[in-house]
Design an enzyme around this catalytic site. Sequence first.
Site, PDB file in Angstrom:
ATOM      1  N   HIS A  66      45.761  35.020  38.135  1.00 19.21           N
ATOM      2  CA  HIS A  66      45.809  35.479  36.624  1.00 19.21           C
ATOM      3  C   HIS A  66      46.724  34.408  36.231  1.00 19.21           C
ATOM      4  O   HIS A  66      47.666  34.112  36.578  1.00 19.21           O
ATOM      5  CB  HIS A  66      46.855  36.915  36.769  1.00 19.21           C
ATOM      6  CG  HIS A  66      46.996  37.337  35.436  1.00 19.21           C
ATOM      7  ND1 HIS A  66      46.021  38.112  34.658  1.00 19.21           N
ATOM      8  CD2 HIS A  66      48.073  37.054  34.471  1.00 19.21           C
ATOM      9  CE1 HIS A  66      46.864  38.261  33.461  1.00 19.21           C
ATOM     10  NE2 HIS A  66      47.790  37.301  33.455  1.00 19.21           N
ATOM     11  N   CYS A  67      46.028  33.785  35.191  1.00 17.62           N
ATOM     12  CA  CYS A  67      46.662  32.721  34.490  1.00 17.62           C
ATOM     13  C   CYS A  67      47.514  33.065  33.154  1.00 17.62           C
ATOM     14  O   CYS A  67      46.748  33.688  32.282  1.00 17.62           O
ATOM     15  CB  CYS A  67      45.556  31.652  33.996  1.00 17.62           C
ATOM     16  SG  CYS A  67      46.257  30.106  33.230  1.00 17.62           S
ATOM     17  N   VAL A  68      48.916  32.823  33.279  1.00 20.23           N
ATOM     18  CA  VAL A  68      49.545  33.221  32.210  1.00 20.23           C
ATOM     19  C   VAL A  68      49.305  32.159  31.004  1.00 20.23           C
ATOM     20  O   VAL A  68      49.682  32.643  29.594  1.00 20.23           O
ATOM     21  CB  VAL A  68      50.933  33.121  32.413  1.00 20.23           C
ATOM     22  CG1 VAL A  68      51.553  34.196  33.521  1.00 20.23           C
ATOM     23  CG2 VAL A  68      51.617  31.620  32.874  1.00 20.23           C
ATOM     24  N   ASN A 115      46.646  34.408  29.283  1.00 15.90           N
ATOM     25  CA  ASN A 115      46.848  35.677  29.454  1.00 15.90           C
ATOM     26  C   ASN A 115      45.707  36.554  29.736  1.00 15.90           C
ATOM     27  O   ASN A 115      45.197  37.424  29.184  1.00 15.90           O
ATOM     28  CB  ASN A 115      47.045  35.829  27.742  1.00 15.90           C
ATOM     29  CG  ASN A 115      47.841  37.388  27.881  1.00 15.90           C
ATOM     30  OD1 ASN A 115      48.391  37.837  28.859  1.00 15.90           O
ATOM     31  ND2 ASN A 115      47.448  38.095  26.817  1.00 15.90           N
ATOM     32  N   SER A 116      45.093  35.809  30.678  1.00 14.26           N
ATOM     33  CA  SER A 116      43.678  36.476  31.124  1.00 14.26           C
ATOM     34  C   SER A 116      43.602  35.945  32.914  1.00 14.26           C
ATOM     35  O   SER A 116      44.333  35.056  33.256  1.00 14.26           O
ATOM     36  CB  SER A 116      42.662  35.999  30.650  1.00 14.26           C
ATOM     37  OG  SER A 116      41.678  36.677  31.346  1.00 14.26           O
TER      38      SER A 116
END
Length: 403
Positions: free
Chosen positions: A254-256, A259-260
């Site tokens: 999950h890549c901040v 945001n996905s």
Amino acid sequence: MKRERFKPPEPDDPLCCCGDIDQQREYCCCDCEELDDACERLLRGEPDKPDVFSRFISRMADRLGVSCCTVGPLRLELSVLPPMVLIPGLLRVAAINCLLGVIILTALPLLVLWYYYMTHRRKRRTLFFLSLALFSLAYMYYLFLTEIVPRGDVTHLQVVTATTGMMLTLISLVRTKQGPGFVKSQSLALGINSSLATNRSTNLTLDTDLRNGVSHLKGEKDVKKKCPVCQLVRPPRAGHCRICGACVLRMDHHCVWINSCVGQANHRQFILTLLLFLLTSFYGISLVLRSICPKQSLFTAMLYCPGVYNQYSTALCFTCVWYSVIITGGLLHLFILQIINVSCNVTEREAQIALRNKTGRRRFCGLVVETGDHSRGFLQNWIQFLTMNMDEIGSSLNLTDMV
């Protein structure tokens, strides 16, 4: 004397802040009984529960809605505001002198890391990092047009090249935000039937595995596990994201910053976005350094640029160069890890699970994590990655999907 418990409010009580309360209390601003207990502990000087006021603030923020007739109700996410205020202010303060620049540019990444670990521990989605990335890109481009281009050291072709790179990066980001590919119940049923038919055949070839994004030995049965949260039987290499609250096909992480999640449907586009950003950033940094430090080489100018603090405009550009270098360095590290993982045919989730279970081993200063589960060699791993199935790609992007 024992304190009398707070009684539930009457339906027509105008002084209550709760409003309509259902069984899950989802429509209330706060829990009056909890708030009453918190105030009493505060007056007595007793330690308070850590989540009482945080839940109150979060719930108040969730209830701040902005109506729009075209796209429906949009929630106002307060985490998008700090980057818009802090980035210009801190960079302009850092440009006053070299000492302030060193202090602010050292403290800023530490604050971002602290906020990341705070949100990561709570497993909550936040738009702070996406807002930070987009606003930093927009602000750097704004300073490039207002401070560097008027100096006359940049040609029109170079301006067009930098603008094209930024636009391609944003377009690639939009395509990445279309979705990682979630496990769906209807498509999953079709996938199970197809998998059972495949397992009955003994002539299972590697080409079929590569197209479906699954690598296993000849005649080996697929191991399907049921997600304890979603209660769905998920295919191999899928994982549940506790932040998104769904199972993702071939989940990487999950890549901040977007945001996905990064999964089967957007993994290639995610790496392309990183590559475009890095190329555009390196090109923009070189243009700025050649303009404010024309007599120095690129690497020397970053450390030694005589007279750069004589004018505030050049000092601001020099400070923004170092800010861009810090961001570019972090994303370059992420890009290198992604290239290594694809070359080894391992996802970030699989690498972390292997290290936690002590079934994988680190190599090359921890950059490479070998699990030995799916790797077929460098060339075949890249062929699988570039040709893996995209049937579960998300639907067309709308405005609400961007956040």
